[in-house]
Design a protein around this motif. Sequence first.
Motif, PDB file in Angstrom:
ATOM      1  N   LEU A 122       0.828  -1.212   0.000  1.00 20.11           N
ATOM      2  CA  LEU A 122       0.000   0.000   0.000  1.00 20.11           C
ATOM      3  C   LEU A 122       0.859   1.257   0.000  1.00 20.11           C
ATOM      4  O   LEU A 122       0.501   2.263  -0.634  1.00 20.11           O
ATOM      5  N   LEU A 123       1.961   1.182   0.697  1.00 18.21           N
ATOM      6  CA  LEU A 123       2.871   2.327   0.696  1.00 18.21           C
ATOM      7  C   LEU A 123       3.441   2.548  -0.714  1.00 18.21           C
ATOM      8  O   LEU A 123       3.498   3.679  -1.215  1.00 18.21           O
ATOM      9  N   VAL A 124       3.826   1.456  -1.360  1.00 17.74           N
ATOM     10  CA  VAL A 124       4.340   1.559  -2.735  1.00 17.74           C
ATOM     11  C   VAL A 124       3.254   2.121  -3.654  1.00 17.74           C
ATOM     12  O   VAL A 124       3.517   2.985  -4.500  1.00 17.74           O
ATOM     13  N   LEU A 125       2.029   1.644  -3.476  1.00 19.81           N
ATOM     14  CA  LEU A 125       0.910   2.141  -4.293  1.00 19.81           C
ATOM     15  C   LEU A 125       0.760   3.647  -4.135  1.00 19.81           C
ATOM     16  O   LEU A 125       0.639   4.390  -5.116  1.00 19.81           O
ATOM     17  N   TRP A 126       0.781   4.094  -2.896  1.00 19.24           N
ATOM     18  CA  TRP A 126       0.639   5.531  -2.656  1.00 19.24           C
ATOM     19  C   TRP A 126       1.792   6.322  -3.282  1.00 19.24           C
ATOM     20  O   TRP A 126       1.573   7.378  -3.892  1.00 19.24           O
ATOM     21  N   ILE A 127       3.002   5.801  -3.139  1.00 18.75           N
ATOM     22  CA  ILE A 127       4.164   6.504  -3.704  1.00 18.75           C
ATOM     23  C   ILE A 127       4.027   6.608  -5.222  1.00 18.75           C
ATOM     24  O   ILE A 127       4.291   7.660  -5.826  1.00 18.75           O
ATOM     25  N   VAL A 128       3.597   5.515  -5.846  1.00 16.01           N
ATOM     26  CA  VAL A 128       3.446   5.526  -7.310  1.00 16.01           C
ATOM     27  C   VAL A 128       2.373   6.535  -7.726  1.00 16.01           C
ATOM     28  O   VAL A 128       2.593   7.353  -8.630  1.00 16.01           O
ATOM     29  N   LEU A 129       1.211   6.478  -7.063  1.00 16.21           N
ATOM     30  CA  LEU A 129       0.116   7.380  -7.458  1.00 16.21           C
ATOM     31  C   LEU A 129       0.467   8.841  -7.172  1.00 16.21           C
ATOM     32  O   LEU A 129       0.407   9.700  -8.055  1.00 16.21           O
ATOM     33  N   ALA A 130       0.816   9.116  -5.920  1.00 10.64           N
ATOM     34  CA  ALA A 130       1.084  10.508  -5.538  1.00 10.64           C
ATOM     35  C   ALA A 130       2.318  11.044  -6.248  1.00 10.64           C
ATOM     36  O   ALA A 130       2.327  12.178  -6.767  1.00 10.64           O
ATOM     37  N   GLY A 131       3.351  10.207  -6.290  1.00 14.56           N
ATOM     38  CA  GLY A 131       4.586  10.638  -6.941  1.00 14.56           C
ATOM     39  C   GLY A 131       4.373  10.959  -8.414  1.00 14.56           C
ATOM     40  O   GLY A 131       4.868  11.961  -8.935  1.00 14.56           O
ATOM     41  N   SER A 132       3.597  10.115  -9.094  1.00 11.61           N
ATOM     42  CA  SER A 132       3.336  10.337 -10.518  1.00 11.61           C
ATOM     43  C   SER A 132       2.559  11.625 -10.738  1.00 11.61           C
ATOM     44  O   SER A 132       2.872  12.407 -11.642  1.00 11.61           O
ATOM     45  N   PHE A 133       1.534  11.841  -9.910  1.00  7.20           N
ATOM     46  CA  PHE A 133       0.741  13.053 -10.098  1.00  7.20           C
ATOM     47  C   PHE A 133       1.546  14.304  -9.786  1.00  7.20           C
ATOM     48  O   PHE A 133       1.412  15.319 -10.485  1.00  7.20           O
ATOM     49  N   LEU A 134       2.363  14.256  -8.758  1.00  2.00           N
ATOM     50  CA  LEU A 134       3.185  15.431  -8.452  1.00  2.00           C
ATOM     51  C   LEU A 134       4.177  15.694  -9.591  1.00  2.00           C
ATOM     52  O   LEU A 134       4.428  16.851  -9.960  1.00  2.00           O
ATOM     53  N   ALA A 135       4.688  14.602 -10.163  1.00  6.77           N
ATOM     54  CA  ALA A 135       5.593  14.764 -11.305  1.00  6.77           C
ATOM     55  C   ALA A 135       4.851  15.367 -12.502  1.00  6.77           C
ATOM     56  O   ALA A 135       5.376  16.256 -13.192  1.00  6.77           O
ATOM     57  N   LEU A 136       3.621  14.909 -12.719  1.00  2.00           N
ATOM     58  CA  LEU A 136       2.841  15.455 -13.836  1.00  2.00           C
ATOM     59  C   LEU A 136       2.624  16.962 -13.671  1.00  2.00           C
ATOM     60  O   LEU A 136       2.696  17.728 -14.631  1.00  2.00           O
ATOM     61  N   LEU A 137       2.363  17.373 -12.440  1.00  4.76           N
ATOM     62  CA  LEU A 137       2.138  18.801 -12.193  1.00  4.76           C
ATOM     63  C   LEU A 137       3.425  19.593 -12.348  1.00  4.76           C
ATOM     64  O   LEU A 137       3.413  20.741 -12.786  1.00  4.76           O
ATOM     65  N   ALA A 138       4.537  18.957 -11.963  1.00  3.17           N
ATOM     66  CA  ALA A 138       5.816  19.666 -11.962  1.00  3.17           C
ATOM     67  C   ALA A 138       6.419  19.803 -13.353  1.00  3.17           C
ATOM     68  O   ALA A 138       7.180  20.741 -13.617  1.00  3.17           O
ATOM     69  N   LEU A 139       6.098  18.859 -14.243  1.00  2.00           N
ATOM     70  CA  LEU A 139       6.722  18.862 -15.574  1.00  2.00           C
ATOM     71  C   LEU A 139       6.112  19.963 -16.435  1.00  2.00           C
ATOM     72  O   LEU A 139       4.936  19.894 -16.777  1.00  2.00           O
ATOM     73  N   PRO A 140       6.887  20.946 -16.842  1.00  2.00           N
ATOM     74  CA  PRO A 140       6.320  22.005 -17.685  1.00  2.00           C
ATOM     75  C   PRO A 140       6.030  21.465 -19.079  1.00  2.00           C
ATOM     76  O   PRO A 140       6.869  20.775 -19.664  1.00  2.00           O
ATOM     77  N   GLY A 141       4.844  21.744 -19.584  1.00  2.00           N
ATOM     78  CA  GLY A 141       4.466  21.280 -20.911  1.00  2.00           C
ATOM     79  C   GLY A 141       4.471  19.761 -21.042  1.00  2.00           C
ATOM     80  O   GLY A 141       4.642  19.237 -22.142  1.00  2.00           O
ATOM     81  N   GLY A 142       4.282  19.058 -19.909  1.00  2.00           N
ATOM     82  CA  GLY A 142       4.285  17.605 -19.951  1.00  2.00           C
ATOM     83  C   GLY A 142       5.670  16.991 -19.985  1.00  2.00           C
ATOM     84  O   GLY A 142       5.817  15.769 -20.024  1.00  2.00           O
ATOM     85  N   GLY A 143       6.705  17.833 -19.986  1.00  2.00           N
ATOM     86  CA  GLY A 143       8.069  17.315 -19.982  1.00  2.00           C
ATOM     87  C   GLY A 143       8.604  17.118 -21.385  1.00  2.00           C
ATOM     88  O   GLY A 143       7.895  17.302 -22.382  1.00  2.00           O
ATOM     89  N   PRO A 144       9.890  16.738 -21.497  1.00  2.00           N
ATOM     90  CA  PRO A 144      10.503  16.549 -22.824  1.00  2.00           C
ATOM     91  C   PRO A 144       9.931  15.329 -23.519  1.00  2.00           C
ATOM     92  O   PRO A 144       9.303  14.477 -22.869  1.00  2.00           O
ATOM     93  N   ASP A 145      10.164  15.239 -24.824  1.00  2.00           N
ATOM     94  CA  ASP A 145       9.722  14.070 -25.574  1.00  2.00           C
ATOM     95  C   ASP A 145      10.447  12.836 -25.078  1.00  2.00           C
ATOM     96  O   ASP A 145      11.638  12.873 -24.764  1.00  2.00           O
ATOM     97  N   SER A 146       9.708  11.743 -25.042  1.00  2.00           N
ATOM     98  CA  SER A 146      10.268  10.519 -24.473  1.00  2.00           C
ATOM     99  C   SER A 146       9.907   9.331 -25.366  1.00  2.00           C
ATOM    100  O   SER A 146       9.853   9.462 -26.590  1.00  2.00           O
ATOM    101  N   LEU A 147       9.533   8.232 -24.773  1.00  2.00           N
ATOM    102  CA  LEU A 147       9.183   7.003 -25.486  1.00  2.00           C
ATOM    103  C   LEU A 147       8.123   7.254 -26.567  1.00  2.00           C
ATOM    104  O   LEU A 147       7.135   7.943 -26.312  1.00  2.00           O
TER     105      LEU A 147
END
Lengths: 138, 508
Positions: free
Chosen positions: A61-86
């Motif tokens: 459950l801790l891993v689940l929370w880290i994945v969900l919260a961490g991903s969303f915080l990263a999404l908010l932090a990345l300007p313009g969705g971030g650089p091109d990737s995969l």
Amino acid sequence: MAHRASLLLLALCAPAALVAFCVDAAALRWVAALAVTTFPVALITLGAARGGRLNGLRGPLLVLWIVLAGSFLALLALPGGGPDSLFGLPLGTVLMLFVLVPVPFILVCWAYAARFGGFILRDEDLERLRRLRKDGEG
Amino acid sequence: MPILHRPLLVATAVVYLLVNLAIGLWALRRTRTPKDFWIAGQGIGALVTGLVTMAAAFSGFVFLGGPGLTYRIGLSSLFINLPIGFTSGLLGWSVAKRLRLLAEVREVYTIPDALLSRFGSRATSGTAAVAILVGVVGYLGTQLLALGRLLESVLGLRDWAGGHSLAVGVAIGLAVLLFYSVAGGALAGVYTDLFQGTLMILAAVAVFLCAMKAGGGLSGIAASIAGSPRFGRQFLEPFGRTPVLTALGFYFVFGIGVLGQPHMLHKFFMIKDPRRLRWLPLTLGGSQILCLLIWFGLGLAVPALVAQGRLPALAQPDDAAPLFLLRFAPEMVTGLAVAGILAAIMSTADAFMNIGSAALVRDLPKAWGRRVQRELPWGRIATVAVTLAAACLALAYNDLIALLGTFAFGTFAAALAPALAVGLNWKRVTAQAATASIATGTLLNLLLEFLSRQTFFPALPKPPLPHGALLAAVSLAASFTVLLAISALQGRGGREELPEAVSAVLEA
């Protein structure tokens, strides 16, 4: 302990989400992101806790929370969705497609199936309920 | 909708409808008791439970509306689908087990039954039944309209029915739905859903593969969209074309709101052995992920094809799926997709028909302290009544039904999710807290959505919320807050003594 912690989290997240969705402030978006990602984990914890304990589910459950919260915080932090990737998609979109869906899915399916018989629903639970039903009918 | 009137598609649609009729006939002979009618005799396994829950949950919106929404707002539409990663597990841990165990110790066939068993309050179950009936009429009405439009297009009804073609399309779909739903209730519903769910997955995967191939693979698709002046890179960004609040609202409502969807939760009463719930997250989540491939695939491929100049720009975003199928998919895949879309619409519709009739025949009478004696025949009559009412409203008041239908998911979420998700896992939640939460969720969501969309009374103000705020998210958060606040304020003193069997369910 787990039961109380989950209730406390829900008691914080529900009004926090309500305020964040009702008040126009950029800072509250981070609050909303934390609230909407903590909510499901808190509810799962509430449903999973037995006698106040999580019995081996704390880690997943801790891993689940880290994945969900961490991903969303990263999404908010990345300007313009971030650089091109995969596949030429923005990094944030790659995170959405290849982390936010498959990782929680694998985690919850495994944790639920693996802990089911020993912790989520034991044979003795079922027997007790069936006995109570028979007693009630009698 | 573009005309889909081709011989193979007509044949596919007709064969599909006939199979449903055949299943209805098979179920008619096996439906002998209210338990058969409302919960399929409580005899289904884990794989079937997962598949039929998915089929009930995923309506035509996944196949038609979803790609159209993506065309309009870009990949931000995926925030509706991202919760798929955890919702099947959330359902399993939070509500599925306890709902099924309540059905082990009590005669529980519906969600209001479950609320009555848990809280011992007819006010609570009655309020829930009203919320369900309101949502059912809206949701069912939109499904029937969508069904009518699709059949109108596939069967070429405009050629011979003229201005009545939509009504004829609705009537044809209605006839099939009514036959198997009245004949076999949930038993017919489950096995038609099994057939329909399988079709949906096959269609979704096939169309996804065609879409990726037609668009030039994911890299080619991304490059076409990013380089296009019409769409641009912003289309591909997580929050590119949608306010952050809307995206977060989607995630919240569709992530937590599943805990209040009666047409999904109702399936859990039908599982034969509660121990088979072990496989629920895998079967439900897995089938959902496969089905959503069509949303993702067409949602990206169609804009890419427009950007490449191989499709004209869409006048109606919801034409994305039919236009792609007509121009790029092999005939067999288009046939499969048409069957899949019909399946998606009808699997959701029959679920609502059953729970709507249960609300009339079982839940509301019990809330008034009465019990209908011959539930099976009255259940069949109520199925006809609810469905015809929804169909008439849908044809007569298109806009109203669209209004009700689009916010039905949010209404169910706000009304029922808190009382179930918290109430089934915390003994201190009282009947008063649950009733207040259900009423708050229902009324607030209806009020906000009505004020936001209505054009009948221009003087009425719009809801004073920030740009992009999702109204259902506000109602859902408010409803949880009300439940938790009242439960906390009432303290241990407000806690009601639970019957031993119900207490044992909450402890299991």
